[in-house]
Design an enzyme around this catalytic site. Structure first.
Site, PDB file in Angstrom:
ATOM      1  N   PHE A  21       0.803  -1.233   0.000  1.00  5.79           N
ATOM      2  CA  PHE A  21       0.000   0.000   0.000  1.00  5.79           C
ATOM      3  C   PHE A  21       0.835   1.282   0.000  1.00  5.79           C
ATOM      4  O   PHE A  21       1.914   1.326   0.589  1.00  5.79           O
ATOM      5  CB  PHE A  21      -0.938   0.000   1.224  1.00  5.79           C
ATOM      6  CG  PHE A  21      -1.764  -1.248   1.334  1.00  5.79           C
ATOM      7  CD1 PHE A  21      -2.789  -1.503   0.430  1.00  5.79           C
ATOM      8  CD2 PHE A  21      -1.500  -2.198   2.322  1.00  5.79           C
ATOM      9  CE1 PHE A  21      -3.538  -2.669   0.512  1.00  5.79           C
ATOM     10  CE2 PHE A  21      -2.243  -3.368   2.417  1.00  5.79           C
ATOM     11  CZ  PHE A  21      -3.266  -3.606   1.505  1.00  5.79           C
ATOM     12  N   ASP A  22       0.273   2.316  -0.678  1.00  7.05           N
ATOM     13  CA  ASP A  22       0.864   3.664  -0.650  1.00  7.05           C
ATOM     14  C   ASP A  22       0.095   4.588   0.278  1.00  7.05           C
ATOM     15  O   ASP A  22       0.620   5.567   0.780  1.00  7.05           O
ATOM     16  CB  ASP A  22       0.795   4.339  -2.034  1.00  7.05           C
ATOM     17  CG  ASP A  22       1.375   3.482  -3.116  1.00  7.05           C
ATOM     18  OD1 ASP A  22       2.418   2.868  -2.876  1.00  7.05           O
ATOM     19  OD2 ASP A  22       0.755   3.423  -4.213  1.00  7.05           O
ATOM     20  N   THR A  23      -1.203   4.316   0.410  1.00  2.05           N
ATOM     21  CA  THR A  23      -2.077   5.207   1.182  1.00  2.05           C
ATOM     22  C   THR A  23      -2.833   4.402   2.229  1.00  2.05           C
ATOM     23  O   THR A  23      -3.334   3.308   1.938  1.00  2.05           O
ATOM     24  CB  THR A  23      -3.092   5.909   0.243  1.00  2.05           C
ATOM     25  OG1 THR A  23      -2.369   6.661  -0.735  1.00  2.05           O
ATOM     26  CG2 THR A  23      -4.019   6.843   1.008  1.00  2.05           C
ATOM     27  N   ARG A  55       1.179   7.689   2.540  1.00  2.00           N
ATOM     28  CA  ARG A  55       0.278   8.813   2.744  1.00  2.00           C
ATOM     29  C   ARG A  55      -0.810   8.398   3.736  1.00  2.00           C
ATOM     30  O   ARG A  55      -1.343   7.279   3.652  1.00  2.00           O
ATOM     31  CB  ARG A  55      -0.355   9.226   1.411  1.00  2.00           C
ATOM     32  CG  ARG A  55      -1.266  10.426   1.544  1.00  2.00           C
ATOM     33  CD  ARG A  55      -1.679  10.946   0.199  1.00  2.00           C
ATOM     34  NE  ARG A  55      -2.220   9.893  -0.650  1.00  2.00           N
ATOM     35  CZ  ARG A  55      -2.772  10.132  -1.833  1.00  2.00           C
ATOM     36  NH1 ARG A  55      -2.806  11.360  -2.301  1.00  2.00           N
ATOM     37  NH2 ARG A  55      -3.253   9.139  -2.548  1.00  2.00           N
ATOM     38  N   ARG A 246      -3.968   0.270  -4.222  1.00  2.00           N
ATOM     39  CA  ARG A 246      -2.793   0.493  -3.367  1.00  2.00           C
ATOM     40  C   ARG A 246      -3.173   1.232  -2.082  1.00  2.00           C
ATOM     41  O   ARG A 246      -2.344   1.877  -1.444  1.00  2.00           O
ATOM     42  CB  ARG A 246      -1.728   1.306  -4.136  1.00  2.00           C
ATOM     43  CG  ARG A 246      -1.184   0.622  -5.383  1.00  2.00           C
ATOM     44  CD  ARG A 246      -0.040  -0.304  -5.096  1.00  2.00           C
ATOM     45  NE  ARG A 246       1.041   0.306  -4.342  1.00  2.00           N
ATOM     46  CZ  ARG A 246       1.960  -0.383  -3.674  1.00  2.00           C
ATOM     47  NH1 ARG A 246       1.924  -1.715  -3.661  1.00  2.00           N
ATOM     48  NH2 ARG A 246       2.913   0.221  -3.010  1.00  2.00           N
TER      49      ARG A 246
END
Ligand code: PLP
Ligand code: CA
Length: 305
Positions: A21-23, A55, A246
């Protein structure tokens, strides 16, 4: 039987999880804190996630507070955030009204049952409103009120929507105004439908329990704009340009947070066991939603080698 992957304190599993994951969309109460008590290790865990380039968006159903109120609350807990890092149910409702509903001129006022958080977020989107914390609605109903509501003389002809959030001063007069506006064609909206409000290791009435009398009287359910409403997810996607695959929703409540993430087709959902629901709730045959991952507490994510 339903199963979710357990994120134990051992490094490898957590590193694999974080890499997906990014967020991260974080529910607040029950995940970061309980009431006014921040859980041990949470500010450090959020710092660690940010240091890894993740994020973080704080997504709360608490309609009584504005994004600005949440920035203050987060700061008091040792968590640095700006208003643009917060997405609450009152803001979600304001965004929906201004950008999706687009009430026509002359019919663009919102009659509010709710607290100051709703007022601040409607104001932030330039939406005119009446009701809410106005002392003129915080009193007993009189025979003149009954007559004026029935003949419409007490009603503002510019009201095009009724928005119901948690109101600690809810009363018959406020509900009667809501009923008569909806009967005359106003849209029926709610910030969120949480049945309960967990406090002091017990439960109280949530925002959903404030709209029920009105829903019962009008024979119509409100359109809710907090979790798990996908109108909120769409607004978050638009604002943060989310890559849903993501993105992971982290929460303590199955019927709001985990359902929100699953119905939003996010890459993952993480259930932490520090709030409303337990592991047994999604292990049950008739579980409302089953998370992809679970952890005893958020700070267990710190243990990533
Ligand atoms: N609604 C109100 C009025 C609250 O005070 C809270 C928690 O503080 C909630 C809803 C649930 O908030 P969250 O979605 O952050 O768990
Ligand atoms: Ca919660």
């Amino acid at each position: 039987a339903a199963s979710a992957k357990y994120l134990t304190g051992d490094g490898a599993g957590i590193k694999d999880f974080l890499d997906k994951f990014d967020t991260f969309l974080f529910d607040c109460d029950g995940v970061l804190w309980s009431g006014d008590h921040v859980f041990e290790g949470v500010p450090e865990t959020l710092l660690l996630l940010r240091s890894k380039g993740k994020r973080i968006v704080f997504v709360t159903n608490n309609s009584t507070k504005s994004r600005q109120d949440y920035v203050k609350k987060l700061a008091g807990m040792g968590i640095v955030a700006g208003p643009d890092d917060v997405f609450g149910s009152s803001y979600s409702a304001a965004v929906y009204i201004s950008r999706i509903l687009k009430l026509p001129p002359g019919k663009n006022k919102v009659y509010v049952i709710g607290e100051a958080g709703v007022e601040q977020e409607l104001a932030s989107e330039g939406i005119p409103f009446i009701g809410a914390t106005d002392a003129r609605f915080r009193r007993d109903i009189t025979p003149e009120d009954f007559a004026g509501l029935a003949d419409g003389s007490l009603l503002d002809p510019e009201v095009g929507a009724v928005l119901c959030g948690l109101d600690f001063h809810i009363n018959y007069l406020k509900l009667a105004h809501g009923l008569h506006y909806i009967r005359r064609g106003a849209r029926f909206l709610a910030t969120n439908l949480d049945s309960t409000l967990p406090m002091h290791h017990d439960i109280f009435l949530g925002a959903g329990s404030c709209s029920v009398p009105l829903a019962n009287a009008v024979g119509e359910q409100p359109l809710a704009l907090g979790k798990p409403s996908q109108a909120m997810m769409d607004a978050i996607e638009g604002k943060f340009l989310l890559d849903r695959a993501r993105t992971c929703m982290v929460g303590d409540r199955l019927n709001t947070d985990i359902k929100f993430g699953i119905e939003g087709k996010l890459g993952g959902t993480l259930h932490v066991l520090t709030g409303v629901n337990s592991k047994a709730d999604w292990e049950a045959k008739d579980a409302i939603a089953v998370p992809a991952f679970y952890a005893d507490k958020l700070s267990d994510l710190r243990d990533c080698a």
